[in-house]
Design an enzyme around this catalytic site. Structure first.
Site, PDB file in Angstrom:
ATOM      1  N   SER A  27       0.813  -1.208   0.000  1.00  0.00           N
ATOM      2  CA  SER A  27       0.000   0.000   0.000  1.00  0.00           C
ATOM      3  C   SER A  27       0.851   1.264   0.000  1.00  0.00           C
ATOM      4  O   SER A  27       0.741   2.100  -0.896  1.00  0.00           O
ATOM      5  CB  SER A  27      -0.928  -0.006   1.220  1.00  0.00           C
ATOM      6  OG  SER A  27      -1.673   1.193   1.286  1.00  0.00           O
ATOM      7  N   SER A  51       8.557 -12.421  -5.412  1.00  0.00           N
ATOM      8  CA  SER A  51       7.444 -11.573  -4.987  1.00  0.00           C
ATOM      9  C   SER A  51       6.500 -11.307  -6.152  1.00  0.00           C
ATOM     10  O   SER A  51       6.929 -11.008  -7.270  1.00  0.00           O
ATOM     11  CB  SER A  51       7.969 -10.248  -4.438  1.00  0.00           C
ATOM     12  OG  SER A  51       6.907  -9.327  -4.258  1.00  0.00           O
ATOM     13  N   GLU A  84       6.015  -5.881  12.020  1.00  0.00           N
ATOM     14  CA  GLU A  84       6.497  -7.104  12.652  1.00  0.00           C
ATOM     15  C   GLU A  84       7.571  -7.815  11.834  1.00  0.00           C
ATOM     16  O   GLU A  84       8.333  -8.627  12.360  1.00  0.00           O
ATOM     17  CB  GLU A  84       5.331  -8.060  12.938  1.00  0.00           C
ATOM     18  CG  GLU A  84       4.647  -8.658  11.721  1.00  0.00           C
ATOM     19  CD  GLU A  84       3.589  -7.764  11.088  1.00  0.00           C
ATOM     20  OE1 GLU A  84       2.899  -8.246  10.166  1.00  0.00           O
ATOM     21  OE2 GLU A  84       3.451  -6.590  11.505  1.00  0.00           O
ATOM     22  N   LYS A  85       7.654  -7.506  10.528  1.00  0.00           N
ATOM     23  CA  LYS A  85       8.636  -8.155   9.656  1.00  0.00           C
ATOM     24  C   LYS A  85       9.914  -7.331   9.500  1.00  0.00           C
ATOM     25  O   LYS A  85      10.910  -7.828   8.975  1.00  0.00           O
ATOM     26  CB  LYS A  85       8.022  -8.399   8.277  1.00  0.00           C
ATOM     27  CG  LYS A  85       6.846  -9.377   8.289  1.00  0.00           C
ATOM     28  CD  LYS A  85       6.265  -9.546   6.895  1.00  0.00           C
ATOM     29  CE  LYS A  85       5.099 -10.533   6.904  1.00  0.00           C
ATOM     30  NZ  LYS A  85       4.499 -10.692   5.553  1.00  0.00           N
ATOM     31  N   GLN A  86       9.891  -6.099   9.934  1.00  0.00           N
ATOM     32  CA  GLN A  86      11.022  -5.214   9.691  1.00  0.00           C
ATOM     33  C   GLN A  86      12.322  -5.620  10.380  1.00  0.00           C
ATOM     34  O   GLN A  86      13.386  -5.576   9.746  1.00  0.00           O
ATOM     35  CB  GLN A  86      10.652  -3.777  10.068  1.00  0.00           C
ATOM     36  CG  GLN A  86       9.664  -3.135   9.128  1.00  0.00           C
ATOM     37  CD  GLN A  86       9.382  -1.679   9.471  1.00  0.00           C
ATOM     38  OE1 GLN A  86      10.120  -1.057  10.239  1.00  0.00           O
ATOM     39  NE2 GLN A  86       8.316  -1.121   8.913  1.00  0.00           N
ATOM     40  N   HIS A 108       6.656   4.868   9.964  1.00  0.00           N
ATOM     41  CA  HIS A 108       6.048   4.663  11.279  1.00  0.00           C
ATOM     42  C   HIS A 108       7.189   4.388  12.253  1.00  0.00           C
ATOM     43  O   HIS A 108       8.140   3.686  11.921  1.00  0.00           O
ATOM     44  CB  HIS A 108       5.077   3.488  11.227  1.00  0.00           C
ATOM     45  CG  HIS A 108       4.381   3.174  12.517  1.00  0.00           C
ATOM     46  ND1 HIS A 108       3.948   4.161  13.388  1.00  0.00           N
ATOM     47  CD2 HIS A 108       4.023   1.994  13.083  1.00  0.00           C
ATOM     48  CE1 HIS A 108       3.354   3.583  14.430  1.00  0.00           C
ATOM     49  NE2 HIS A 108       3.400   2.279  14.265  1.00  0.00           N
ATOM     50  N   ASP A 191      -0.246   7.356  17.083  1.00  0.00           N
ATOM     51  CA  ASP A 191      -0.763   6.540  15.987  1.00  0.00           C
ATOM     52  C   ASP A 191      -1.421   5.270  16.517  1.00  0.00           C
ATOM     53  O   ASP A 191      -2.543   4.932  16.128  1.00  0.00           O
ATOM     54  CB  ASP A 191       0.374   6.189  15.022  1.00  0.00           C
ATOM     55  CG  ASP A 191      -0.128   5.501  13.763  1.00  0.00           C
ATOM     56  OD1 ASP A 191      -0.789   6.164  12.948  1.00  0.00           O
ATOM     57  OD2 ASP A 191       0.140   4.297  13.591  1.00  0.00           O
ATOM     58  N   GLU A 195      -5.480   4.476  16.333  1.00  0.00           N
ATOM     59  CA  GLU A 195      -5.964   3.265  15.666  1.00  0.00           C
ATOM     60  C   GLU A 195      -6.810   2.420  16.606  1.00  0.00           C
ATOM     61  O   GLU A 195      -7.883   1.928  16.236  1.00  0.00           O
ATOM     62  CB  GLU A 195      -4.775   2.438  15.175  1.00  0.00           C
ATOM     63  CG  GLU A 195      -4.010   3.048  14.022  1.00  0.00           C
ATOM     64  CD  GLU A 195      -2.709   2.324  13.736  1.00  0.00           C
ATOM     65  OE1 GLU A 195      -2.103   2.615  12.693  1.00  0.00           O
ATOM     66  OE2 GLU A 195      -2.288   1.474  14.558  1.00  0.00           O
TER      67      GLU A 195
END
Length: 334
Positions: A27, A51, A84-86, A108, A191, A195
């Protein structure tokens, strides 16, 4: 009022001779990559081998490489994959290529604020966080407008981190609407709070509760859907255009009277106390810890709740009704 920096102040040319790696093409990733590319900046997209986004990015005219190769070639590396994947991707594909003077960027502050990514001291670290979903960041750019964005500087090794952040904000289109300064801590905590308590968690539960009360009382589910979910967009569009005053000007006096009289019976002092408790959990890192542990365990609670929510009656009724709306197009979730 805090200063908001506009386009003419943000075009610093700090990225004119730089290569920007956009890690991820979801996104936000596709919007950042395309907007920067069309603004004249040199962009390379970093993805994993195989990918499904790889051919899509190439078809859009972008250079594509593995995340590691993109990080090695780039001067500025923007990480735009899931929070969570970073950390794992950072350790494996980015950290080995962080030569002194490079810049690491985020949209973020989660992983920097909670210490899950700890960059070396000899690089710049900044944030450009558009205040809107990626498809809006892209569509607004295409029409000549922009989505406002937050900027923050975590490390300024070169002394040029702010100039780089401003130029990035200009290229992605955020400076057209304005860049507002913040910190990684403030962006992350506000943030998450927004949310959880208002935008996603709060609104979702409010709409479902209203729907359930009407259906339990014997009203048609279709009518309940229209009143408690469908019209939410109409109200929020008015709020976005001109605040609560604009919305109250546009609705009937009957609706406005109900707003003033009943709203505080729904959102009570007890509700605000629970919000304060949630904010403390965010500030203390409780939510971040729980989310990390949930992912390490294979996401059992998350996936179970996702499945249950899709089976809620409001979702089934809504899908049928939206299919009758010729102007409505369901979003491709691929």
């Amino acid at each position: 009022m805090k200063k908001i920096y506009k386009a003419e102040e943000c075009r610093t040319h700090a990225l004119d001779d730089k290569t920007i790696a956009i890690i991820g093409y979801g996104s936000q990733g596709h919007a950042h990559a395309l907007n920067l590319h069309e603004s004249g900046f040199k962009v390379i997209v970093g993805l994993y081998e195989g990918s499904r986004s790889w051919p899509r990015a190439e078809a859009a005219g972008l250079e594509v490489a593995t995340a590691a190769d993109a990080a090695a070639k780039a001067d500025v590396i923007m990480i735009l994959i899931n929070d969570e994947k970073q950390p794992e991707l950072y350790e494996e594909s980015i950290k080995p290529h962080l030569k002194p003077g490079k810049a690491l960027a985020f949209a973020h502050g989660f992983n920097i604020h909670y210490g899950r990514i700890q960059p070396p001291a000899d690089i710049d670290v900044f944030m450009i966080a558009p205040k809107g979903p990626g498809h809006t960041v892209r569509s607004e750019y295409v029409t000549g407008r922009g989505v406002p964005a937050l900027f923050a500087i975590h490390q300024d090794y070169t002394g040029k981190a702010r100039d780089i952040a401003f130029d990035y904000g200009y290229g992605v289109g955020g400076a057209r609407a304005g860049l507002l300064g913040t910190s990684f801590r403030e962006e992350t905590e506000t943030d998450l709070f927004g949310e959880q308590c208002v935008l996603c968690g709060g609104v979702s539960e409010l709409m479902k509760a209203g729907f359930e009360v009407l259906v339990e009382a014997g009203y048609d589910p279709e009518n309940a859907y229209y009143e408690c979910l469908h019209e939410m967009k109409l109200i929020i569009d008015m709020v976005a255009e001109g605040g609560l005053t604009r919305m109250r000007y546009s609705i009937s006096d009957t609706a406005e009277y109900g707003d003033y009289r009943i709203g505080r019976r729904i959102i009570t002092d007890e509700t605000k106390d629970e919000m304060r408790k949630i904010l403390r959990e965010i500030q203390e890192g409780t939510f971040a810890r729980d989310w990390v542990l949930e992912n390490q365990a294979g996401r059992p609670e998350f996936l179970s709740r996702r499945r249950l929510e899709t089976e809620h009656q409001i979702e089934k009724v809504g899908k049928e009704l939206r299919a009758l709306m010729s102007w409505n197009k369901e979003i491709d979730e691929d």
